[in-house]
Design an enzyme around this catalytic site. Structure first.
Site, short mmCIF file in Angstrom:
data_model
loop_
_atom_site.label_atom_id
_atom_site.label_comp_id
_atom_site.label_asym_id
_atom_site.label_seq_id
_atom_site.Cartn_x
_atom_site.Cartn_y
_atom_site.Cartn_z
N HIS A 272 -7.92 -39.27 -16.41
CA HIS A 272 -6.70 -39.47 -17.20
C HIS A 272 -6.77 -38.73 -18.53
O HIS A 272 -7.75 -38.83 -19.26
CB HIS A 272 -6.48 -40.96 -17.44
CG HIS A 272 -5.15 -41.25 -18.05
ND1 HIS A 272 -4.00 -41.33 -17.32
CD2 HIS A 272 -4.79 -41.45 -19.35
CE1 HIS A 272 -2.98 -41.58 -18.11
NE2 HIS A 272 -3.43 -41.66 -19.35
N TYR A 325 8.05 -46.12 -13.86
CA TYR A 325 7.03 -46.24 -14.89
C TYR A 325 5.91 -47.12 -14.37
O TYR A 325 5.93 -48.35 -14.50
CB TYR A 325 7.65 -46.78 -16.18
CG TYR A 325 8.95 -46.09 -16.48
CD1 TYR A 325 8.96 -44.75 -16.85
CD2 TYR A 325 10.17 -46.73 -16.32
CE1 TYR A 325 10.14 -44.08 -17.08
CE2 TYR A 325 11.36 -46.07 -16.55
CZ TYR A 325 11.34 -44.74 -16.93
OH TYR A 325 12.52 -44.08 -17.15
N HIS A 347 -2.99 -52.01 -26.32
CA HIS A 347 -2.01 -52.11 -25.24
C HIS A 347 -2.42 -51.19 -24.09
O HIS A 347 -3.26 -50.31 -24.22
CB HIS A 347 -0.60 -51.76 -25.73
CG HIS A 347 -0.42 -50.31 -26.02
ND1 HIS A 347 -0.81 -49.73 -27.20
CD2 HIS A 347 0.11 -49.30 -25.27
CE1 HIS A 347 -0.52 -48.45 -27.18
NE2 HIS A 347 0.02 -48.15 -26.02
#
Length: 402
Positions: A272, A325, A347
């Site tokens: 990622h 999403y 988060h």
């Protein structure tokens, strides 16, 4: 945007007498940044650009801000702020509503169905994202047709207006800086060219194609400027004796331009990639990123959705435009949503999103993100559109205010 362009009629040598065929003098205006020390353009007017015949105050749309207190992540439903019927009476200057703001940047939103008055933002550049619909941005440099997916970069103090065809509605997301906005510095050579590793290049940018000349007398121009109102802003309407669209030609490196989000080439990797690879523009103390449809990580044990992260230095504002999403499944976020993830709160994906993403090879999502390096307060549109539930979306609705 620091590469040279020339449109219309200009003299061979700058700062010299330039006449029309009739013998009338064209009036040269230098429009430049940072006190003659940065990018500039020279515009040649048929009339004196300083001429005024009147002025009055303009009461800006509500610029009040409310602290994000107690500090919470929030979900704003922007599409609930307007209806199509309401939009037909709204324009892009007087009808935009303040969502978030601080001393560096303000985020506004509007659905517009009316052509705006002439407008000049003298506090900073504007980056406007066209969420849906189409319009023509008429400027002193020329006209820019825009449509869904376009970013429009409008330099500070550029006189312009938003023209919307009858029956059309354009959905606009306004990023108003108190500075200049341009490509991320890591993409630029020392001379200002976009580099090979940049996710877009100069040929992806659209500027005006020809001068825009208009006639008219006693013309109003709405000006947002520094003052003593909320957020240090004030409004004035200048009455000009002649229409400001009187530029027969210009040249230089400062002008409005358009970039379409679909021309952004996403940078992907084996695992990622962090948000800076998605950056498209930046201003003082904030950056603009976009997340576009893309292949995702190809390590055999990769986790395609983002890892949990703390915004130590910034507030993260994500505007969800289109697609699915994956990291926000179960949160209620959908098209037209904004998520606010403030500095001080870790988060990441909603429960179950990590597991659901394993093995995925492609994300079909479109979003515009603004990261700020000073805290953002809530404008009236944020207070109005907050769903009041997002903070509990990581714990299945459990909440304790004690």
């Amino acid at each position: 945007m620091a590469y040279y362009r020339q449109l219309g009629k200009i003299p061979k040598t700058r700062h010299t007498l330039f006449r029309a065929d009739s013998g009338a003098i064209y009036y040269e205006e230098l429009m430049g940044e940072e006190g003659f020390s940065s990018d500039s353009s020279l515009l040649y007017h048929r009339n004196i650009p300083s001429a005024l015949v009147g002025a009055r105050e303009w009461e800006l749309p509500d610029q009040s801000l409310t602290a994000n207190a107690p500090l919470l992540p929030r979900h704003l439903k922007l599409h609930g702020l307007f209806t199509d019927d309401q939009a037909r009476t709204v324009d892009a200057v007087t009808g935009r509503r303040l969502v978030l703001g601080n001393g560096d940047v303000r985020i506004n939103y509007a659905w517009v169905g009316q052509t705006s008055p002439l407008y000049r933002n003298s506090t900073g550049d504007e980056c406007v994202y066209v969420e849906d619909g189409s319009a023509v941005v008429e400027t002193v440099f020329g006209a820019l047709p825009v449509a869904k997916g376009d970013y429009v970069i409008i330099p500070r103090a550029t006189t312009h207006r938003w023209v919307v065809q009858d029956g059309e509605v354009a959905k606009l997301y306004f990023i108003e800086a108190n500075s200049h906005i341009g490509p991320a510095k890591q993409y630029l050579s020392k001379h200002g060219q976009l580099l090979e590793h940049a996710p877009y290049c100069e040929r992806d940018l659209r500027g005006p194609q020809e001068p825009l000349l208009a006639e008219g007398q006693n013309v109003d121009v709405y000006i947002k400027h520094r003052g003593h109102g909320p957020n240090g802003l004030a409004g004035t309407i200048h009455l000009l004796p002649e229409h400001p669209f009187d530029v027969v030609g210009w040249d230089g490196c400062l002008y409005p331009y358009v970039f379409n989000i679909n021309d952004f080439m996403p940078i992907t990797g084996k695992v990622h990639q962090p948000p800076p690879v998605h950056q498209v523009f930046e201003g003082a103390n904030f950056v603009v990123c976009n997340f576009v449809p893309r292949k995702v990580d190809y390590h055999p044990d990769s986790v395609p959705v983002p890892y949990y992260h703390s915004n130590v230095d910034s507030d993260e504002i994500m505007f969800y435009v289109d697609g699915d999403y994956e990291a926000r499944k179960g949160s209620g976020i959908n098209k037209g949503s904004i998520s606010i993830h403030p500095g001080g709160h870790a988060h990441g994906p909603q429960p179950g999103a990590v597991e659901a993403s394993l093995g995925m090879e492609y994300f079909n999502e479109l979003a515009v993100m603004v990261d700020t390096f000073r805290p953002l307060d809530l404008g009236e549109a944020a207070v109005k559109s907050d769903d009041g539930q997002y903070a509990s979306s990581w714990t299945g609705g459990r909440w304790n205010n004690d």
